[in-house]
Motif scaffolding. Structure first.
Motif, PDB file in Angstrom:
ATOM      1  N   ILE A 169       0.869  -1.174   0.000  1.00  0.00           N
ATOM      2  CA  ILE A 169       0.000   0.000   0.000  1.00  0.00           C
ATOM      3  C   ILE A 169       0.912   1.233   0.000  1.00  0.00           C
ATOM      4  N   THR A 170       0.756   2.121  -0.973  1.00  0.00           N
ATOM      5  CA  THR A 170       1.546   3.351  -0.995  1.00  0.00           C
ATOM      6  C   THR A 170       0.927   4.343  -0.022  1.00  0.00           C
ATOM      7  N   GLU A 171       1.621   4.561   1.101  1.00  0.00           N
ATOM      8  CA  GLU A 171       1.073   5.437   2.136  1.00  0.00           C
ATOM      9  C   GLU A 171       1.371   6.908   1.888  1.00  0.00           C
ATOM     10  N   GLN A 172       2.534   7.187   1.295  1.00  0.00           N
ATOM     11  CA  GLN A 172       2.961   8.574   1.182  1.00  0.00           C
ATOM     12  C   GLN A 172       4.041   8.689   0.106  1.00  0.00           C
ATOM     13  N   VAL A 173       4.050   9.805  -0.602  1.00  0.00           N
ATOM     14  CA  VAL A 173       5.121  10.134  -1.536  1.00  0.00           C
ATOM     15  C   VAL A 173       5.609  11.529  -1.175  1.00  0.00           C
ATOM     16  N   VAL A 174       6.896  11.640  -0.830  1.00  0.00           N
ATOM     17  CA  VAL A 174       7.461  12.916  -0.400  1.00  0.00           C
ATOM     18  C   VAL A 174       8.603  13.292  -1.340  1.00  0.00           C
ATOM     19  N   TYR A 175       8.487  14.445  -1.976  1.00  0.00           N
ATOM     20  CA  TYR A 175       9.543  14.925  -2.862  1.00  0.00           C
ATOM     21  C   TYR A 175      10.672  15.533  -2.034  1.00  0.00           C
ATOM     22  N   ASP A 176      11.916  15.192  -2.390  1.00  0.00           N
ATOM     23  CA  ASP A 176      13.068  15.656  -1.603  1.00  0.00           C
ATOM     24  C   ASP A 176      14.248  16.021  -2.504  1.00  0.00           C
ATOM     25  N   SER A 177      13.962  16.655  -3.619  1.00  0.00           N
ATOM     26  CA  SER A 177      15.024  17.015  -4.565  1.00  0.00           C
ATOM     27  C   SER A 177      15.875  18.158  -4.033  1.00  0.00           C
ATOM     28  N   ASN A 178      16.989  18.408  -4.700  1.00  0.00           N
ATOM     29  CA  ASN A 178      17.912  19.467  -4.282  1.00  0.00           C
ATOM     30  C   ASN A 178      18.477  20.189  -5.496  1.00  0.00           C
ATOM     31  N   ALA A 179      19.487  21.030  -5.266  1.00  0.00           N
ATOM     32  CA  ALA A 179      20.023  21.892  -6.321  1.00  0.00           C
ATOM     33  C   ALA A 179      20.688  21.127  -7.453  1.00  0.00           C
ATOM     34  N   LEU A 180      21.125  19.894  -7.203  1.00  0.00           N
ATOM     35  CA  LEU A 180      21.808  19.107  -8.237  1.00  0.00           C
ATOM     36  C   LEU A 180      21.020  19.056  -9.523  1.00  0.00           C
ATOM     37  N   GLN A 181      19.687  18.973  -9.426  1.00  0.00           N
ATOM     38  CA  GLN A 181      18.877  18.835 -10.635  1.00  0.00           C
ATOM     39  C   GLN A 181      19.095  19.995 -11.605  1.00  0.00           C
ATOM     40  N   PHE A 182      19.454  21.160 -11.075  1.00  0.00           N
ATOM     41  CA  PHE A 182      19.677  22.329 -11.927  1.00  0.00           C
ATOM     42  C   PHE A 182      21.124  22.463 -12.371  1.00  0.00           C
ATOM     43  N   TRP A 183      22.058  22.514 -11.394  1.00  0.00           N
ATOM     44  CA  TRP A 183      23.441  22.742 -11.818  1.00  0.00           C
ATOM     45  C   TRP A 183      24.007  21.547 -12.585  1.00  0.00           C
TER      46      TRP A 183
ATOM     47  N   ALA B  51      28.209  30.753  -5.734  1.00  0.00           N
ATOM     48  CA  ALA B  51      27.517  30.244  -4.544  1.00  0.00           C
ATOM     49  C   ALA B  51      26.097  30.798  -4.470  1.00  0.00           C
ATOM     50  N   LYS B  52      25.918  32.024  -4.925  1.00  0.00           N
ATOM     51  CA  LYS B  52      24.582  32.629  -4.934  1.00  0.00           C
ATOM     52  C   LYS B  52      23.638  31.872  -5.855  1.00  0.00           C
ATOM     53  N   GLN B  53      24.133  31.463  -7.011  1.00  0.00           N
ATOM     54  CA  GLN B  53      23.297  30.696  -7.932  1.00  0.00           C
ATOM     55  C   GLN B  53      22.919  29.338  -7.356  1.00  0.00           C
ATOM     56  N   ILE B  54      23.867  28.686  -6.698  1.00  0.00           N
ATOM     57  CA  ILE B  54      23.575  27.391  -6.075  1.00  0.00           C
ATOM     58  C   ILE B  54      22.511  27.563  -5.000  1.00  0.00           C
ATOM     59  N   HIS B  55      22.610  28.615  -4.222  1.00  0.00           N
ATOM     60  CA  HIS B  55      21.593  28.902  -3.204  1.00  0.00           C
ATOM     61  C   HIS B  55      20.225  29.094  -3.863  1.00  0.00           C
ATOM     62  N   GLU B  56      20.190  29.789  -4.988  1.00  0.00           N
ATOM     63  CA  GLU B  56      18.925  29.984  -5.701  1.00  0.00           C
ATOM     64  C   GLU B  56      18.382  28.669  -6.236  1.00  0.00           C
ATOM     65  N   PHE B  57      19.282  27.790  -6.684  1.00  0.00           N
ATOM     66  CA  PHE B  57      18.848  26.458  -7.135  1.00  0.00           C
ATOM     67  C   PHE B  57      18.232  25.666  -5.982  1.00  0.00           C
ATOM     68  N   GLU B  58      18.829  25.780  -4.792  1.00  0.00           N
ATOM     69  CA  GLU B  58      18.283  25.088  -3.620  1.00  0.00           C
ATOM     70  C   GLU B  58      16.881  25.607  -3.294  1.00  0.00           C
TER      71      GLU B  58
ATOM     72  N   ASN C 270       5.175  18.990  -5.641  1.00  0.00           N
ATOM     73  CA  ASN C 270       5.366  17.632  -6.190  1.00  0.00           C
ATOM     74  C   ASN C 270       5.922  17.646  -7.613  1.00  0.00           C
ATOM     75  N   GLN C 271       6.959  18.491  -7.816  1.00  0.00           N
ATOM     76  CA  GLN C 271       7.587  18.565  -9.128  1.00  0.00           C
ATOM     77  C   GLN C 271       9.111  18.470  -9.048  1.00  0.00           C
ATOM     78  N   GLY C 272       9.664  18.155  -7.869  1.00  0.00           N
ATOM     79  CA  GLY C 272      11.102  17.933  -7.768  1.00  0.00           C
ATOM     80  C   GLY C 272      11.500  16.686  -8.524  1.00  0.00           C
ATOM     81  N   ASP C 273      12.808  16.470  -8.703  1.00  0.00           N
ATOM     82  CA  ASP C 273      13.230  15.359  -9.558  1.00  0.00           C
ATOM     83  C   ASP C 273      13.546  14.083  -8.790  1.00  0.00           C
ATOM     84  N   GLN C 274      13.273  14.044  -7.481  1.00  0.00           N
ATOM     85  CA  GLN C 274      13.395  12.789  -6.748  1.00  0.00           C
ATOM     86  C   GLN C 274      12.366  12.775  -5.628  1.00  0.00           C
ATOM     87  N   ALA C 275      11.994  11.553  -5.206  1.00  0.00           N
ATOM     88  CA  ALA C 275      10.950  11.417  -4.198  1.00  0.00           C
ATOM     89  C   ALA C 275      11.174  10.158  -3.378  1.00  0.00           C
TER      90      ALA C 275
END
Length: 318
Positions: free
Chosen positions: A246-260, A288-295, A305-310
């Motif tokens: 049974i799928t109880e929950q889906v939580v997105y947890d992506s980070n800045a890597l998807q962009f840089w 570093a400012k751009q990486i912060h913006e990516f985060e 629910n649009q990050g690249d990992q969950a």
């Protein structure tokens, strides 16, 4: 091609992706199912082991520690990540979060919980749990060079999930499930070795994301050819249901890597290149400012629910 998840033989979309983490740039063919949206490799390379060199990131020694003060602060932070309690640990979380450990909080683990980590590499997450007082832990990974025995009692064994016969409260796949060729049988084995009411935690990249639509084959987490399956939420839930979960929950947890990472690949810069943010921030395309913006953008995408990992929390019925 027939989808290996849902069986569809529809008109699937085809893609050609290059190996870009190591910078080999050899090409691999993928297709995305017209029905369940799972992106999957057409043919697994016969030499797939060659794409996991000795310096692959998950193999680094998990026992390396800093000074005693840093170790204490890390344990406080990790306590907060797993339990959501400890005020000083919350402060440390704000300064240096451990996103992987934080995914365990919804499971509400007891200290005597039996926890199996599948495809754990050197076992960094389990080592952290052992340092917090969790005792019933085991890591397994068939790609490791040999078994590992840490001074704190943690063992990591060189084998796969099909050799495991125990009964577990939690079976985890932290960015290892996408590397497994037999998706249905691997998840089915996780179901078999879980206690009734137990949880399988599956953290994976997902094509149900903004960056897959934006960057296509330059998406850093496509990671050809190591990632054999890039699930959609629909395909992962279908697979879980096939296994009895049974799928109880889906939580997105992506980070800045998807962009840089994806922007680097657009510029033909591998992840292990001297110009990569991962290798040398001073020589990279980004500030570093751009990486912060990516985060910040990653947090915004996770919220919708649009990050690249969950993280998928799959419960075995009691």
């Amino acid at each position: 091609m027939q989808c290996r998840i849902c069986g569809s033989e529809g008109e699937h979309r085809s893609y050609v992706a290059k190996e870009m983490m190591l910078g080999l740039r050899d090409e691999h063919h993928y297709f995305q199912c017209a029905d369940c949206d799972c992106l999957q490799i057409e043919k697994i390379p016969a030499n797939i082991a060659d794409y996991y060199p000795e310096n692959y990131y998950s193999y680094s020694d998990a026992s390396k520690a800093g000074n005693p003060l840093k170790q204490t602060m890390t344990r406080l932070r990790d306590t907060y990540e797993v339990t959501g309690t400890n005020l000083l640990g919350r402060v440390m979380h704000l300064l240096m979060p451990n996103a992987k450990l934080a995914t365990l909080r919804p499971v509400k683990l007891a200290r005597d919980a039996r926890i199996l980590d599948v495809g754990c590499g050197a076992g960094h997450l389990l080592h952290s749990l052992r340092e917090l007082g969790f005792q019933n832990l085991l890591g397994i990974d068939p790609f490791n060079q040999a078994d590992i025995a840490y001074p704190n009692g943690l063992r990591i064994e060189k084998r796969d999930i099909f050799s495991e016969q125990g009964q577990w409260d939690l079976v985890m796949f932290h960015h290892s499930f996408e590397h497994l060729p037999n998706q249905r049988t691997n998840l089915g084995q996780a179901f078999n070795i879980l206690k009734p009411g137990g949880v399988a935690l599956v953290r994976i990249p997902t094509v149900s994301s903004y960056v897959w639509q934006e960057y296509g084959v330059n998406w850093v987490q496509l990671d050809a050819p190591r990632h054999l399956y890039l699930h959609s939420v629909k395909s992962m839930q279908a697979l879980a249901e096939q296994a009895g979960f049974i799928t109880e929950q889906v939580v997105y947890d992506s980070n800045a890597l998807q962009f840089w990472g994806s922007k680097q690949y657009e510029q033909d810069i591998p992840l292990r290149d001297p110009r990569s943010w991962a290798e040398s921030p001073d020589n990279s395309l980004f500030t570093a400012k751009q990486i912060h913006e990516f985060e910040q953008r990653a947090r915004e995408l996770n919220a919708i629910n649009q990050g690249d990992q969950a993280a998928f929390y799959l419960r075995k019925p009691a």
